[in-house]
Motif scaffolding. Structure first.
Motif, PDB file in Angstrom:
ATOM      1  N   TYR A 117       0.732   6.609   8.615  1.00 54.03           N
ATOM      2  CA  TYR A 117       1.767   5.592   8.815  1.00 54.03           C
ATOM      3  C   TYR A 117       2.800   6.080   9.813  1.00 54.03           C
ATOM      4  O   TYR A 117       2.901   7.275  10.101  1.00 54.03           O
ATOM      5  N   ALA A 162      -5.026  -3.534   5.149  1.00 53.31           N
ATOM      6  CA  ALA A 162      -4.121  -4.683   5.027  1.00 53.31           C
ATOM      7  C   ALA A 162      -2.998  -4.652   6.056  1.00 53.31           C
ATOM      8  O   ALA A 162      -2.224  -5.603   6.145  1.00 53.31           O
ATOM      9  N   HIS A 163      -2.876  -3.569   6.850  1.00 54.00           N
ATOM     10  CA  HIS A 163      -1.769  -3.401   7.797  1.00 54.00           C
ATOM     11  C   HIS A 163      -0.429  -3.598   7.070  1.00 54.00           C
ATOM     12  O   HIS A 163       0.401  -4.418   7.446  1.00 54.00           O
ATOM     13  N   THR A 164      -0.210  -2.785   6.043  1.00 54.47           N
ATOM     14  CA  THR A 164       0.959  -2.955   5.176  1.00 54.47           C
ATOM     15  C   THR A 164       2.239  -2.499   5.854  1.00 54.47           C
ATOM     16  O   THR A 164       2.270  -1.472   6.535  1.00 54.47           O
ATOM     17  N   LYS A 191       8.087  -6.197   1.343  1.00 56.05           N
ATOM     18  CA  LYS A 191       6.744  -5.720   1.644  1.00 56.05           C
ATOM     19  C   LYS A 191       6.019  -6.844   2.362  1.00 56.05           C
ATOM     20  O   LYS A 191       6.156  -8.014   2.009  1.00 56.05           O
ATOM     21  N   SER A 193       3.209  -7.421   6.099  1.00 58.55           N
ATOM     22  CA  SER A 193       2.142  -6.917   6.954  1.00 58.55           C
ATOM     23  C   SER A 193       2.615  -6.907   8.397  1.00 58.55           C
ATOM     24  O   SER A 193       3.671  -7.457   8.731  1.00 58.55           O
ATOM     25  N   TYR A 194       1.848  -6.270   9.252  1.00 59.04           N
ATOM     26  CA  TYR A 194       2.192  -6.215  10.667  1.00 59.04           C
ATOM     27  C   TYR A 194       0.932  -6.416  11.493  1.00 59.04           C
ATOM     28  O   TYR A 194      -0.199  -6.302  11.011  1.00 59.04           O
ATOM     29  N   GLU A 195       1.151  -6.725  12.757  1.00 62.05           N
ATOM     30  CA  GLU A 195       0.050  -6.836  13.703  1.00 62.05           C
ATOM     31  C   GLU A 195       0.548  -6.383  15.061  1.00 62.05           C
ATOM     32  O   GLU A 195       1.679  -6.687  15.462  1.00 62.05           O
ATOM     33  N   SER A 209       6.533 -11.243   6.236  1.00 62.85           N
ATOM     34  CA  SER A 209       6.941 -10.969   4.858  1.00 62.85           C
ATOM     35  C   SER A 209       7.180 -12.298   4.162  1.00 62.85           C
ATOM     36  O   SER A 209       8.110 -13.035   4.509  1.00 62.85           O
TER      37      SER A 209
END
Length: 291
Positions: A117, A162-164, A191, A193-195, A209
Motif C-alpha cells: 500500500y 478491491a483497490h481498497t 473506507k 476504493s480507488y482507481e 466512498s
C-alpha cells in the motif's frame, strides 16, 4: 574421617565442573535475532538479523505458501562475515512462523504478509474559484463546505483486488509508535476504493466512498510522480522496490469547473481544490487493522 572429607570434596568438584561445563555449552549455543515478529508487504523483501554472525544456522518456514526464508551473509572481502541474516521473501498474504536454529537452540519469528500500500499525508490545500465576482464568492463558500480531503488527512491506497482506500480524520488518528514504527489501531473516517486512470498524457486518481465520487489530476515533483506511477504500474514499469526510502510529494487537483457552471448557471472560468501530499515511507506505517 579425613578420607570421607576428601571424597566429599572430590564429588563436589566434579559436580561443579559439570555444572560449569553445561553453562558454558549453553552460552556457546545462545544466539539472538533482532525481532520476534516481522510485518512486510507483498513485493518487498526484508531481513531478520542474527548475532553472533558465526555459526551454522538454518531457517524453516512453517508455511512456505506465505513466505520463504534463506540464510544470507555479507562478506567483508577478507573472508570474514560482517552481517548474517535471514532474507525473507513474501509469497502470498497471510501469517506464518519462521524457526531459526543453530543446531543447539531455536528462535521463532512470527511473519505477517499483507498487500502492499501507499500512504499519503495531506499537508496543504488550496481552494480556487475564479470567475464573475459574485459567483467566485459563492463558489468559495461551496468549496469549503464538505471536501472529501482536508488538511492533515492521511489516506492509504492498498494494492489488493478491491483497490481498497482508507481515509483517516487526521494524523492524530494514525499515531506512530517509536519503538515498533507501526500505527495504532484507530477507526478510519471512510473506507472506499480507488482507481488510477490515464487520459492522453495525464494521470488521474479516482476515489470512491459510498455515493461520493472524486477525480483528481496527479501532479507534483518528478520523484513523487515516478514513485506513484511505478508503484501502481501506470507507466508499464515494475519498481525494483515499491518502498520509497525518502519523502516525495505529489499534488492532486480536483477540477470542479464544469460541475459548478452547471450548478450555478455559468460564470466560472475555474473552480477546484488542490492538495499537496507527502508520500510517506511504507516502512513507517502499517495497516492498523485486519479485517
Amino acid at each position: 574421617m579425613k578420607a570421607k572429607y576428601l571424597l566429599d570434596l572430590f564429588v563436589m568438584m566434579v559436580l561443579l565442573t559439570g555444572f560449569c561445563s553445561c553453562s558454558d555449552d549453553d552460552k556457546e549455543g545462545t544466539f539472538y535475532v533482532d525481532k520476534s515478529d516481522l510485518f512486510l508487504m507483498m513485493g518487498n523483501k526484508d531481513n531478520i538479523f542474527i548475532l553472533p554472525n558465526e555459526g551454522n544456522y538454518v531457517v524453516k518456514s512453517l508455511d512456505e505458501h506465505i513466505a520463504t526464508g534463506e540464510i544470507k551473509q555479507t562478506d567483508n572481502g577478507d573472508g570474514s562475515i560482517s552481517l548474517l541474516s535471514v532474507s525473507v521473501t513474501p509469497v502470498s498474504k497471510g501469517k506464518t512462523t519462521f524457526v531459526i536454529s543453530n543446531g543447539i537452540e531455536e528462535k521463532k519469528v512470527d511473519v505477517t504478509v499483507v498487500d502492499a500500500y501507499m500512504v499519503f499525508d495531506v499537508g496543504n490545500q488550496v481552494f480556487s474559484s475564479v470567475g464573475e465576482s459574485d459567483k467566485s464568492e459563492v463558489g468559495m463558500k461551496e468549496l469549503q463546505k464538505d471536501p472529501f480531503l482536508s488538511m492533515n488527512n492521511v489516506f492509504m491506497l492498498v494494492k489488493d483486488e478491491a483497490h481498497t482506500m482508507y481515509l483517516f480524520e487526521s494524523l492524530d488518528d494514525v499515531e506512530i509508535d517509536e519503538t515498533s514504527r507501526s500505527t495504532s489501531q484507530r477507526t478510519y473516517k471512510s473506507k472506499g476504493s480507488y482507481e488510477m486512470v490515464k487520459s492522453g498524457d495525464t494521470y488521474y486518481m479516482v476515489l470512491k466512498s459510498g455515493d461520493r465520487f472524486f477525480r483528481f489530476e496527479i501532479g507534483g515533483n518528478p520523484t513523487g510522480q515516478s514513485i506513484l506511477k511505478s508503484f501502481f504500474n501506470l507507466n508499464g514499469l515494475k519498481s525494483e522496490s515499491s518502498v520509497p526510502e525518502y519523502l516525495a510529494q505529489v499534488t492532486f487537483t480536483e477540477d470542479l469547473t464544469e460541475e459548478y457552471n452547471n450548478k450555478f448557471q455559468g460564470g466560472f472560468s475555474f473552480v477546484g481544490r488542490d492538495y499537496t501530499c507527502t508520500m510517506l515511507s511504507q516502512r513507517i506505517y502499517k495497516l492498523p487493522f485486519e479485517e
